[in-house]
Scaffold this active site. Structure first.
Site, PDB file in Angstrom:
ATOM      1  N   TYR A  33      -9.869  -5.621   3.953  1.00 43.59           N
ATOM      2  CA  TYR A  33     -10.570  -4.930   5.041  1.00 43.59           C
ATOM      3  C   TYR A  33     -11.008  -3.554   4.556  1.00 43.59           C
ATOM      4  O   TYR A  33     -10.198  -2.768   4.062  1.00 43.59           O
ATOM      5  CB  TYR A  33      -9.671  -4.780   6.273  1.00 43.59           C
ATOM      6  CG  TYR A  33     -10.426  -4.235   7.465  1.00 43.59           C
ATOM      7  CD1 TYR A  33     -11.003  -5.105   8.385  1.00 43.59           C
ATOM      8  CD2 TYR A  33     -10.582  -2.871   7.668  1.00 43.59           C
ATOM      9  CE1 TYR A  33     -11.717  -4.625   9.472  1.00 43.59           C
ATOM     10  CE2 TYR A  33     -11.298  -2.380   8.748  1.00 43.59           C
ATOM     11  CZ  TYR A  33     -11.861  -3.265   9.649  1.00 43.59           C
ATOM     12  OH  TYR A  33     -12.588  -2.779  10.714  1.00 43.59           O
ATOM     13  N   SER A  77      -4.029   9.353   7.529  1.00 41.17           N
ATOM     14  CA  SER A  77      -3.753   9.946   6.218  1.00 41.17           C
ATOM     15  C   SER A  77      -2.932  11.224   6.356  1.00 41.17           C
ATOM     16  O   SER A  77      -2.967  11.901   7.384  1.00 41.17           O
ATOM     17  CB  SER A  77      -5.077  10.244   5.508  1.00 41.17           C
ATOM     18  OG  SER A  77      -4.844  10.637   4.185  1.00 41.17           O
ATOM     19  N   GLN A  86      -7.551  16.223   3.584  1.00 45.51           N
ATOM     20  CA  GLN A  86      -6.981  15.151   4.395  1.00 45.51           C
ATOM     21  C   GLN A  86      -7.342  15.316   5.869  1.00 45.51           C
ATOM     22  O   GLN A  86      -7.570  14.330   6.573  1.00 45.51           O
ATOM     23  CB  GLN A  86      -5.461  15.116   4.238  1.00 45.51           C
ATOM     24  CG  GLN A  86      -5.007  14.795   2.836  1.00 45.51           C
ATOM     25  CD  GLN A  86      -5.661  13.547   2.287  1.00 45.51           C
ATOM     26  OE1 GLN A  86      -5.439  12.446   2.782  1.00 45.51           O
ATOM     27  NE2 GLN A  86      -6.488  13.698   1.276  1.00 45.51           N
ATOM     28  N   GLU A 145       2.733  10.625   2.386  1.00 40.60           N
ATOM     29  CA  GLU A 145       1.833   9.706   1.681  1.00 40.60           C
ATOM     30  C   GLU A 145       1.385  10.335   0.356  1.00 40.60           C
ATOM     31  O   GLU A 145       1.519   9.744  -0.703  1.00 40.60           O
ATOM     32  CB  GLU A 145       0.626   9.424   2.566  1.00 40.60           C
ATOM     33  CG  GLU A 145      -0.427   8.539   1.915  1.00 40.60           C
ATOM     34  CD  GLU A 145      -1.688   8.425   2.750  1.00 40.60           C
ATOM     35  OE1 GLU A 145      -2.463   7.490   2.490  1.00 40.60           O
ATOM     36  OE2 GLU A 145      -1.921   9.259   3.647  1.00 40.60           O
ATOM     37  N   HIS A 146       0.820  11.530   0.426  1.00 39.65           N
ATOM     38  CA  HIS A 146       0.415  12.283  -0.768  1.00 39.65           C
ATOM     39  C   HIS A 146       1.279  13.536  -0.873  1.00 39.65           C
ATOM     40  O   HIS A 146       1.472  14.243   0.116  1.00 39.65           O
ATOM     41  CB  HIS A 146      -1.044  12.734  -0.682  1.00 39.65           C
ATOM     42  CG  HIS A 146      -2.022  11.640  -0.414  1.00 39.65           C
ATOM     43  ND1 HIS A 146      -2.485  11.350   0.852  1.00 39.65           N
ATOM     44  CD2 HIS A 146      -2.646  10.775  -1.257  1.00 39.65           C
ATOM     45  CE1 HIS A 146      -3.350  10.351   0.784  1.00 39.65           C
ATOM     46  NE2 HIS A 146      -3.456   9.974  -0.474  1.00 39.65           N
ATOM     47  N   ASP A 204      -7.495   9.826  -5.246  1.00 44.51           N
ATOM     48  CA  ASP A 204      -8.271   9.050  -4.273  1.00 44.51           C
ATOM     49  C   ASP A 204      -9.357   8.219  -4.931  1.00 44.51           C
ATOM     50  O   ASP A 204      -9.637   7.105  -4.498  1.00 44.51           O
ATOM     51  CB  ASP A 204      -8.935   9.995  -3.267  1.00 44.51           C
ATOM     52  CG  ASP A 204      -8.114  10.156  -2.007  1.00 44.51           C
ATOM     53  OD1 ASP A 204      -7.088   9.473  -1.869  1.00 44.51           O
ATOM     54  OD2 ASP A 204      -8.504  10.972  -1.153  1.00 44.51           O
ATOM     55  N   HIS A 228      26.253 -30.304   2.312  1.00 44.90           N
ATOM     56  CA  HIS A 228      25.994 -29.532   1.094  1.00 44.90           C
ATOM     57  C   HIS A 228      27.053 -29.860   0.029  1.00 44.90           C
ATOM     58  O   HIS A 228      26.734 -30.101  -1.144  1.00 44.90           O
ATOM     59  CB  HIS A 228      26.042 -28.024   1.391  1.00 44.90           C
ATOM     60  CG  HIS A 228      24.792 -27.469   1.994  1.00 44.90           C
ATOM     61  ND1 HIS A 228      24.295 -27.871   3.200  1.00 44.90           N
ATOM     62  CD2 HIS A 228      23.931 -26.514   1.515  1.00 44.90           C
ATOM     63  CE1 HIS A 228      23.188 -27.194   3.472  1.00 44.90           C
ATOM     64  NE2 HIS A 228      22.939 -26.367   2.454  1.00 44.90           N
TER      65      HIS A 228
END
Length: 422
Positions: free
Chosen positions: A121, A229, A251, A319-320, A353, A412
């Protein structure tokens, strides 16, 4: 930009977005409708949300050729170089299948197999994201996925951004469809007459796309539930305020819900960055989006010392993460939680990025505590291989049967003992 002391580490954790009950209801209805009515529902939702009527969702070779005419040759060259950097980095992640043989003849191992099909996507809306194409498609190609399907919302003329189509062609995508939103996720998960279902869906999107991915998980695999982000900068008095401000705004311009954070033991740097953010904000083309982000989710935390600043970063699990301090590499070992770590003044977040090579699809909302960037492993699955020898079964059969009976599973136990008797 607001400034506050680091007093309570728990309070700075960002809550994970789950969407409203109304949004979830909308998504569930769309998923059900696409699953029931297929292309008919897909056309209706495309007309409703994207305001365009499409006779066909498939992107033709003619449309791709037209896209190349619309972009600068220099851009194509940049895409190709970035793609090669991304490919080179991800090729280093490849792992082979393996097997070991024990002295008693037992063979144990792991067979690694690429997924048959993946849906990617690519978000539309406020901007075009050819970088998202490269970051999602190239690891899948490196992993050996044979069928890669790309979906993205069309504009009101029924077209996708030229740069996105060029990136898709350069990455090797042969199946592209003009469809977006929760309806695109439904088509990828359940299939329609036009779009054959896939095994996994990757790529970021808005809250409706995120909720749709969560709902279809189990019918297909997904990469992650990506939130807005975020960036955290860990800096000391040696950093330059104007550069940090620019990184924070890089960002903030993504989304009104994007999160930009500076953590520093320097009150002077905090004051300077706060002023610099306001100064640079006024000059940004996307200043309305960035201003809302900074007002709602932008903050500068002033720590007592560098150790507290580091621990603050680990609680945020961003995230960053940029580390812009004296002897920045020495802090790397202390960072436990971050999606991608950029070290030193020249390693600005946009380097990752677009161009350096590591993946920019990263865990958000603190999920870097337990998850990783998108990588080749995400497009492969692993099967255990067990070849037990006669000697191994004679040596261990009674133990296996005893273990089975302890769990109350007599059949078993007998399955093993049958072979011991024979």
């Amino acid at each position: 930009m607001k400034i506050q002391k680091v007093d309570d580490l728990v309070s700075i954790k960002r809550s994970i977005e789950t969407g409203t009950s109304e949004q979830l209801s909308i998504v569930k209805n769309i998923l059900s409708d696409i699953r029931t009515r297929g292309d008919g529902a897909l056309r209706e939702y495309t007309e409703k949300f994207d305001r365009v009527q499409l006779a066909s969702f498939f992107v033709t070779e003619e449309e791709i050729a037209e896209a190349y005419k619309k972009v600068d040759e220099g851009f194509v060259a940049i895409v190709r170089e970035a793609a090669e950097n991304i490919r080179s980095f991800h090729e280093k992640q490849l792992r082979p299948s393996w097997m070991t043989t024990e002295e008693n003849g037992t063979i144990l191992g792991q067979k690694i197999t690429p997924l048959d099909s993946v849906g990617v996507y690519v978000p539309g809306g406020t901007a075009a994201y050819p970088s998202s194409v490269l970051m999602n498609v190239i690891p899948a190609k490196v992993a050996g996925v044979k069928r890669i399907v790309m979906v993205s919302p069309p504009d009101q003329e029924g077209k996708l951004p030229a740069a996105v189509l060029v990136a898709a062609k350069e990455a090797g995508v042969k199946e592209i469809y003009k469809v977006g939103g929760a309806q695109a996720i439904a088509a990828l998960a359940y299939g329609t007459a036009s779009i054959t279902a896939v095994d996994k869906i990757t790529g970021p999107g808005n809250i409706f796309v995120a909720l749709a991915k969560r709902e279809v998980f189990g019918d297909v695999d997904i990469d992650m539930i990506a939130g807005p982000s975020e960036i955290a900068v860990l800096a000391d008095e040696t950093a330059r305020a104007e550069e940090i401000a620019a990184d924070l705004l890089s960002q903030a311009e993504h989304d009104p819900r994007a999160c930009s954070v500076l953590v520093t033991p320097s009150q002077q740097l905090a004051d300077e960055v706060s002023l610099e953010v306001e100064k640079q904000l006024a000059l940004l083309p996307r200043k309305e989006i960035a201003a809302r982000s900074i007002a709602d989710y932008g903050v500068i935390y002033v720590a007592e010392n560098l150790d507290q600043a580091v621990e603050t970063i680990n609680v945020l699990a961003p995230e960053h993460l940029e580390i812009i301090t004296e002897n920045a590499m020495e802090l790397l070992g202390k960072i436990r939680h971050a999606g991608a770590i950029f070290i030193g003044r020249y390693s600005s977040e946009p380097v990752g990025d677009y161009f350096a090579g590591p993946n920019h699809v990263l865990p958000t909302n603190g999920t870097a505590r337990f998850s990783s960037p998108l990588n080749v492993d995400d497009f492969q699955k692993k099967s255990s291989v067990i070849v037990y020898s006669e000697k191994a079964l004679r040596d261990n059969g009674a133990k296996i049967a005893a273990f089975a009976r302890m769990e109350g599973l007599e059949a078993h136990a007998r399955a093993v003992e049958m072979r011991l008797k024979n």
